[in-house]
Each structure stands twice: as structure tokens, then as C-alpha cells.
Design an enzyme around this catalytic site. Structure first.
Site, PDB file in Angstrom:
ATOM      1  N   GLY A 198     -15.541 -39.237  -5.374  1.00 33.43           N
ATOM      2  CA  GLY A 198     -16.585 -39.660  -4.503  1.00 33.43           C
ATOM      3  C   GLY A 198     -18.105 -39.133  -5.034  1.00 33.43           C
ATOM      4  O   GLY A 198     -18.419 -38.297  -5.300  1.00 33.43           O
ATOM      5  N   PRO A 199     -18.982 -39.841  -3.819  1.00 33.15           N
ATOM      6  CA  PRO A 199     -20.772 -39.929  -4.252  1.00 33.15           C
ATOM      7  C   PRO A 199     -21.476 -38.508  -3.797  1.00 33.15           C
ATOM      8  O   PRO A 199     -19.926 -37.767  -3.152  1.00 33.15           O
ATOM      9  CB  PRO A 199     -21.298 -40.421  -2.613  1.00 33.15           C
ATOM     10  CG  PRO A 199     -20.086 -41.255  -1.865  1.00 33.15           C
ATOM     11  CD  PRO A 199     -18.548 -40.811  -2.807  1.00 33.15           C
ATOM     12  N   GLY A 201     -21.942 -34.947  -2.306  1.00 36.47           N
ATOM     13  CA  GLY A 201     -22.016 -34.158  -0.721  1.00 36.47           C
ATOM     14  C   GLY A 201     -21.511 -35.065   0.432  1.00 36.47           C
ATOM     15  O   GLY A 201     -21.025 -34.793   1.238  1.00 36.47           O
ATOM     16  N   LYS A 204     -16.403 -32.888  -1.838  1.00 36.49           N
ATOM     17  CA  LYS A 204     -14.841 -33.502  -2.466  1.00 36.49           C
ATOM     18  C   LYS A 204     -14.875 -31.251  -3.288  1.00 36.49           C
ATOM     19  O   LYS A 204     -13.873 -30.510  -3.295  1.00 36.49           O
ATOM     20  CB  LYS A 204     -15.476 -33.245  -4.280  1.00 36.49           C
ATOM     21  CG  LYS A 204     -16.072 -35.029  -4.199  1.00 36.49           C
ATOM     22  CD  LYS A 204     -16.422 -35.803  -4.851  1.00 36.49           C
ATOM     23  CE  LYS A 204     -17.687 -34.885  -5.654  1.00 36.49           C
ATOM     24  NZ  LYS A 204     -19.179 -35.625  -4.684  1.00 36.49           N
ATOM     25  N   GLU A 422     -20.695 -59.880   4.998  1.00 37.86           N
ATOM     26  CA  GLU A 422     -19.306 -58.724   4.799  1.00 37.86           C
ATOM     27  C   GLU A 422     -18.068 -60.305   5.497  1.00 37.86           C
ATOM     28  O   GLU A 422     -17.254 -59.691   4.856  1.00 37.86           O
ATOM     29  CB  GLU A 422     -18.757 -57.413   4.727  1.00 37.86           C
ATOM     30  CG  GLU A 422     -19.750 -56.823   3.481  1.00 37.86           C
ATOM     31  CD  GLU A 422     -19.650 -57.027   2.215  1.00 37.86           C
ATOM     32  OE1 GLU A 422     -18.216 -57.231   2.029  1.00 37.86           O
ATOM     33  OE2 GLU A 422     -19.896 -56.777   1.740  1.00 37.86           O
TER      34      GLU A 422
HETATM   35  P1  ADP Z   1     -19.703 -32.172  -2.588  1.00 36.30           P
HETATM   36  O1  ADP Z   1     -19.156 -31.374  -3.883  1.00 36.30           O
HETATM   37  O2  ADP Z   1     -18.907 -33.720  -2.829  1.00 36.30           O
HETATM   38  O3  ADP Z   1     -21.041 -33.181  -3.514  1.00 36.30           O
HETATM   39  P2  ADP Z   1     -19.932 -30.629  -0.938  1.00 36.30           P
HETATM   40  O4  ADP Z   1     -18.434 -30.046  -0.922  1.00 36.30           O
HETATM   41  O5  ADP Z   1     -20.435 -29.777  -1.802  1.00 36.30           O
HETATM   42  O6  ADP Z   1     -19.694 -31.511  -1.251  1.00 36.30           O
HETATM   43  O7  ADP Z   1     -20.486 -31.035   0.095  1.00 36.30           O
HETATM   44  C1  ADP Z   1     -21.639 -29.631   0.919  1.00 36.30           C
HETATM   45  C2  ADP Z   1     -21.832 -29.233   1.859  1.00 36.30           C
HETATM   46  O8  ADP Z   1     -22.038 -30.567   3.341  1.00 36.30           O
HETATM   47  C3  ADP Z   1     -20.373 -28.330   2.895  1.00 36.30           C
HETATM   48  O9  ADP Z   1     -20.547 -27.719   2.337  1.00 36.30           O
HETATM   49  C4  ADP Z   1     -20.256 -28.951   3.511  1.00 36.30           C
HETATM   50  O10 ADP Z   1     -21.161 -27.832   4.799  1.00 36.30           O
HETATM   51  C5  ADP Z   1     -20.648 -29.989   4.162  1.00 36.30           C
HETATM   52  N1  ADP Z   1     -19.781 -30.866   3.547  1.00 36.30           N
HETATM   53  C6  ADP Z   1     -19.715 -31.939   3.281  1.00 36.30           C
HETATM   54  N2  ADP Z   1     -18.440 -32.858   3.344  1.00 36.30           N
HETATM   55  C7  ADP Z   1     -18.301 -32.372   5.098  1.00 36.30           C
HETATM   56  C8  ADP Z   1     -17.092 -32.724   5.385  1.00 36.30           C
HETATM   57  N3  ADP Z   1     -16.062 -33.396   5.173  1.00 36.30           N
HETATM   58  N4  ADP Z   1     -16.991 -31.879   6.426  1.00 36.30           N
HETATM   59  C9  ADP Z   1     -17.672 -30.737   6.946  1.00 36.30           C
HETATM   60  N5  ADP Z   1     -18.019 -30.936   6.308  1.00 36.30           N
HETATM   61  C10 ADP Z   1     -18.521 -30.793   4.746  1.00 36.30           C
HETATM   62 ZN    ZN Z   2     -19.992 -60.101  -1.242  1.00 31.08          ZN
END
Ligand code: ADP
Ligand code: ZN
Ligand code: MG
Length: 606
Positions: A198-199, A201, A204, A422
Site C-alpha cells: 500500500g502507499p 502512510g 502498514k 469512472e
Molecule cells: P506506513 O507504514 O504504511 O507508511 P505507518 O504505519 O507508519 O504507515 O503510519 C504512520 C502513522 O499514521 C501511524 O503511526 C498512525 O498514527 C497513523 N495511521 C496510519 N494509518 C492509520 C490507520 N489505518 N488507522 C489509524 N492510524 C493510522
Molecule cells: Zn479509464
């Protein structure tokens, strides 16, 4: 790497300080002062000199009473070759050779060096004994990247919102970790590796921690980017270590963040150079993946935002054979994520998560967490008692500006175009026989290229496709462009991928499947996909130039017919298009049932 340099700098500084200290102690003990030859002559004439020792080049000696600076001994350079007479005159004792400074030199240089080598060895021994984990700092000869182990991550599924599908899939992993023996009861096998895709933030890392938190098992994590700068062999050792440690603490989770940094596709023909280390690390990871038994109770999770660059070997069956999509949240998802983060601040009752969610299309979980924090800071700055809606509005403005610069948000006008585009695909698909039914449509940008997407699920596996079906397929692909044309009377660049696919279909119909009446049931191109070293060989052209131009014209005709057909369908269903596009703009994703419900209320104009 940083760490290591800092350590070395400290050792060096300490050694230097030690040497200087010892030297000054030794020199001070000796109480010797270096003086000029003329000073020496002065002292001699004033009868201050007690005794001297003379070498070829130096004179050293003792004085009858200390100098004003405290020393009673001196050294000087010998200038006058024959000053023995003079010495006799002033009644000075003379010994022929100067005393050896060898011992002093030895003491002042060798002792500190020995001392620090000793300390060094002591520290290394201590660290090595501590091991990779408990020892903390580093284990020489083992590995230098940090393994983070958290016995309790403190994160649960309740902290992760808006990604229900991912949570559902990972619930299985939690169940397995809580009860590994029970799980294998029916002979089923856990997937070895689960890849979170996934993108950035979207949560994950957070959800991986939540899996560990839910299952109450230790969480061993390491980031792929930490392997990038390592010496050859260290990365591989590190991977081995990681798995060893986790097995010892099973049941446990191993989490490799940013897998793409270390699992980047090995390019054939480009080996050697700087790639050796990465390859060794990757190979070691593959070895560990193949070697480990899911019965050991260790589950491997990894995360990436660029699955397309991963080495295909990583994704093979028995390795990271399950992928879980962690996508950008839609409006409802955002409201749920906001609810999680709003709990942490003091909120004015006039703020509704749904309202904030409606203002933040395209935001990820991390963006939303950041938004809540910004709003709280703004409220603090204006000395408010609670965070109000104005703070959110101001914070959104700031963040949106930043995200737009990074090309991650599309503006309101573009969103509208994407919504119609879409819905164009969807309505054409629903109107034409033989199209795969629409499963879901969304205007949340996905991946890098597409601004929105429509998911069509084939109802059954198909091996034979009729001409009519191919024509419908092309019309559906052009439905997006047709909707833009019908509604705005202009075309945008958003349809380039659709066009490419239409062209491919039309061309295959003409040159491969013999479906063009003008050209007859003849195949003009053999299988083009002769792969040689990953490169498609240009197909040999076995027809005349006139045939080539006929092919081009036929392809154009087919595409144009499909486009006209799509435009016709949408003109008939203009009211439905407007109604569904408006709804899509509002809620960002629609599924089959929701679309059907709207359409049922809007009649088709004839
Ligand atoms: P990734 O690893 O996908 O880049 P992170 O897990 O590091 O994203 O997310 C960073 C922060 O953003 C988390 O610590 C949380 O505070 C917030 N966050 C991101 N996604 C969610 C979610 N689905 N629910 C609640 N908080 C989230
Ligand atoms: Zn299209
Ligand atoms: Mg992350």
C-alpha cells in the site's frame, strides 16, 4: 554506519587525551626545562650550574637552585664545540654522555597505547558476550543493524481504522499465533510470508504491530533500508540472526519494513559492481524463507509501497505468497481513522469526524494523524480551551498545499472529471451484453498512475472470447473517455491507459484473430512474445505495405466504432451518469449494490 564512526571518534579522542596527560605527568616529574644556549651561558657565568652531561648535540644538567619556573634540571642544544674550559672555570661536574631518554619515550608512548588497546578489547569482549539483542550496542563480527524487539507493542486492531479488509485477512495470522498447534489440526498450513502492500502512510507498519499486539507475541522488526549501506556479508549475517532470534522466542512475528529496499529485483547482466551485498542479503532472506517451518510458530510479515520492483523470487509460492492490500481510506474509513486520533485531543463538540473526513479526500492515515496534531497545535497557539472546527479548516489548508506539491492530491475539478470518467466505464459495462459485471468503482487514487479505478470481476474463467465480447470490452474501456466527451465536450490525458488497451485489443482482432472483414481470416503476425533475455523481438513483417495501411485503418475503425457506441450508451443514460457520478464524488467508492440502487431510481431516456 553512523554509530560506528561516532564510536571510533570517541576512542580516538580518549586515547589522545590520555597520551597528553601521561606525557605531562612524566615531564613534570622530571622537572626539566628546555632553555636556549645563551641562557645556559648566563646561568653558567652566574655560578648556578651544579653538573652537566654533554652529548654531541645536547647538553643537559642540574642547577644549584630551581629556576623561577620551578625546574631544577635543564636541557639545551650544544652550540660551542669546546666549552670544557669554561665548565672547569665555574666548577661544574661533567659526565660524558647524556642520560638515555629511551625509557621515558617508552613510557610516554607505549604505555597509553597498551592501555587503550586493553580497554578496547575489554569493551569488545563485553559486547560480544551480550549478544546481538540483549547486548544492545553492537556485536562485532555478528551484525550491525538494529533488531528492534518489542515484547509488547501496545498496539491493537482498535488502533488501526479504516482498513477492515486487511484486518480481516490478518485476523487469521493472529489466530494462528495464539494457537499454533490447534491451527495445523486439519493439515492446513499458514502462509509463510504475508506482504502488506500500500502507499506510504496507510498504516502498514501500524497494522503489523497490531497483529503482534493482538496475538501478544514478541515483534522483531527491521527495515530493509538499513541493509543498504552495509558491508558485504553483514546484511546476510543480520538476516540469519534475525530469524534465529525469532525462532528462539517463538511464537513471534518478524517484520521487515520497506522490503523493496533490500528485495529489489536483481537485474540480470548487471551483477557485480555495488550489487553484491544486496544480492547476498536477499539470497540469505530467500534461504531463511525456504528453510523455515510455519509450525515453528514464527510468522513473517513485510511491507512495501512498491511491490512492482520486488524480485519475483520473493513472491513465489512458499515465500511471500499472500499479499494484503492496505489502501488509502475512503470517506468512511477516514472518519473511522479520525475517530481513533481525535480521542487523544480535547475536542470542541462542534467538530464531527464525518465533516473533517469529507474535507480530506486522498489523505492517508498518516496524513490524518498529522492533521489532528496540527489542529491541536493551532488551537494551543490561540489559547483555546478545545480544538475547534476552524483549527481543522486551517490545518487542512496547510496540509493540502503540501500534499498537492507532492502530487498526491487531485483538485476538485479533476475529481469531478475522474468521477464521470469512472462512471462512464461502469454504465457502459452495465449496458452492454457480455461485459464483466462491475464490482467496485472508486475515485481514490491508487498506485502511481491511475486517478481512479473500476474493478470488473469476470463471472467465470473464459478461454474463448467472441467478436461481440471484444467489441463490448473496447466500448467499456472507452466509456471513460466517452463520458468526458459527453459531459464536458473535451478530452483529457486520464484515458491514456484505456486507449493503449483498446488499441491492443483492436490490433489483435485484426492481425491475430482474423476478425476484420476486409482482411479475411488470415493471421498477419506470429506470436510476438518471443522473449529473448527479457526483450521482445520485433516481429518480422510478412505482408505488403498496402496491407499494413489496411491494418492501421481497420484498427482505427474498430476503436472509433467502440467509442461511438460508448457515447451512444451514455447519451441515453445521461441522467443516470449525472446521478451516479454525483454520488461517487460524495462517497468516493461505490459497490454494485449502491450503483444499482441509484440507477433504479433514474429512468433511461430513449
Ligand atoms: P506506513 O507504514 O504504511 O507508511 P505507518 O504505519 O507508519 O504507515 O503510519 C504512520 C502513522 O499514521 C501511524 O503511526 C498512525 O498514527 C497513523 N495511521 C496510519 N494509518 C492509520 C490507520 N489505518 N488507522 C489509524 N492510524 C493510522
Ligand atoms: Zn479509464
Ligand atoms: Mg511504514
Amino acid at each position: 554506519m553512523d554509530k560506528k564512526i561516532t564510536y571510533n571518534a570517541w576512542y580516538f579522542a580518549a586515547a589522545l587525551a590520555g597520551i597528553l596527560l601521561l606525557q605531562s605527568v612524566i615531564a613534570g616529574f622530571a622537572g626539566t626545562r628546555a632553555i636556549s644556549y645563551s641562557e645556559f651561558q648566563q646561568l653558567l657565568r652566574n655560578h648556578k650550574v651544579e653538573a652537566v652531561a654533554v652529548s654531541d648535540r645536547f647538553i643537559s644538567g642540574t642547577l644549584k637552585e630551581p629556576l623561577s619556573t620551578g625546574e631544577q634540571r635543564f636541557t639545551t642544544t650544544r652550540v660551542d664545540e669546546n666549552f670544557a674550559d669554561e665548565l672547569g672555570k665555574y666548577d661544574v661536574k661533567v659526565s660524558g654522555q647524556i642520560e638515555s631518554t629511551f625509557l621515558r619515550d617508552l613510557l610516554s608512548w607505549v604505555v597509553p597505547v597498551l592501555l587503550f588497546v586493553g580497554i578496547w578489547f575489554f569493551i569488545i569482549r563485553k559486547m560480544a558476550a551480550g549478544g546481538g539483542l540483549g547486548g544492545g550496542l553492537m556485536a562485532i563480527g555478528k551484525s550491525k543493524a538494529k533488531v528492534y524487539v518489542e515484547t509488547d507493542t501496545g498496539v491493537t486492531f482498535a488502533d488501526v481504522a479504516g482498513v477492515d479488509e486487511a484486518k480481516e485477512e490478518l485476523q487469521e495470522v493472529v489466530d494462528f499465533l495464539q494457537n499454533p498447534e490447534h491451527y495445523g489440526r486439519l493439515g492446513g498450513r499458514m502462509p509463510k510470508g504475508v506482504l502488506l502492500v500500500g502507499p506510504p502512510g496507510t498504516g502498514k507498519t501500524l497494522i503489523a504491530k497490531a497483529v503482534a499486539g493482538e496475538a501478544k507475541v514478541p515483534f522483531f522488526s527491521i527495515s530493509g533500508s538499513e541493509f543498504v549501506e552495509m558491508f558485504v556479508g553483514v546484511g546476510a549475517a543480520r538476516v540469519r540472526d534475525l530469524f534465529e532470534q525469532a525462532r528462539k522466542h517463538a511464537p513471534a512475528i518478524i517484520f521487515i519494513d520497506e522490503l523493496d529496499a533490500m528485495g529489489r529485483s536483481r537485474m540480470p547482466g548487471l551483477t557485480g559492481g555495488g550489487n553484491d551485498e544486496k544480492e547476498q542479503t536477499l539470497n540469505q532472506l530467500l534461504v531463511e524463507l525456504d528453510g523455515f517451518d510455519t509450525k515453528s510458530g514464527v510468522v513473517l510479515l513485510a511491507a512495501t509501497n512498491r511491490p512492482e520492483i520486488l524480485d519475483p523470487a520473493l513472491l513465489r509460492a512458499g515465500r511471500f505468497d499472500r499479499q494484503v492490500l492496505v489502501d488509502r481510506p475512503d470517506k468512511m474509513g477516514r472518519a473511522q481513522i479520525l475517530a481513533v486520533h481525535l480521542k487523544k485531543i480535547k475536542l470542541d463538540p462542534d467538530v464531527k469526524p464525518e465533516q473533517v473526513a469529507a474535507l480530506t479526500p486522498g489523505f492517508t492515515g498518516a496524513d490524518l494523524a498529522n492533521l489532528v496534531n496540527e489542529a491541536a497545535l493551532l488551537a494551543t497557539r490561540r489559547d483555546a480551551m478545545a480544538v475547534a472546527m476552524t483549527d481543522f479548516n486551517n490545518a487542512i489548508e496547510r496540509i493540502v498545499a503540501g500534499l498537492e506539491k507532492r502530487n498526491r492530491l487531485i483538485n476538485a475539478r479533476e475529481r469531478e472529471i475522474v468521477a464521470f470518467h469512472e462512471m462512464g466505464h461502469v454504465l457502459v459495462a452495465m449496458a452492454l451484453p457480455g461485459s464483466d459485471p462491475v464490482h467496485k468503482v472508486s475515485i481514490i487514487p491508487r498506485g502511481t498512475g491511475a486517478l481512479g479505478y473500476t474493478i470488473q470481476r469476470p463471472t467465470e474463467d473464459r478461454f474463448l472470447v467472441t467478436r461481440e465480447e471484444l467489441e463490448s470490452r473496447m466500448a467499456v474501456l472507452l466509456g471513460g473517455r466517452a463520458a468526458e466527451w459527453v459531459v464536458f465536450q473535451h478530452l483529457s490525458t486520464g484515458a491514456s491507459d484505456d486507449l493503449r488497451r483498446v488499441t491492443d485489443i483492436a490490433r489483435s482482432m485484426v492481425v491475430q484473430y482474423g476478425m476484420s472483414p476486409d482482411l479475411g481470416p488470415v493471421t498477419y503476425e506470429r506470436d510476438q512474445r518471443t522473449m529473448l533475455g527479457g526483450m521482445a523481438m520485433p516481429a518480422e513483417r510478412a505482408y505488403a505495405d498496402t496491407t499494413a495501411s489496411t491494418i492501421d485503418r481497420e484498427v482505427q475503425d474498430l476503436a472509433q466504432q467502440a467509442f461511438d457506441r460508448a457515447v451512444g450508451v451514455l447519451n441515453e443514460r445521461r441522467a443516470q451518469l449525472d446521478a451516479t457520478a454525483a454520488k461517487l464524488l460524495e462517497s468516493e467508492t461505490l459497490d454494485t449494490a449502491q450503483i444499482a440502487a441509484i440507477i433504479a431510481q433514474v429512468p433511461v431516456s430513449a
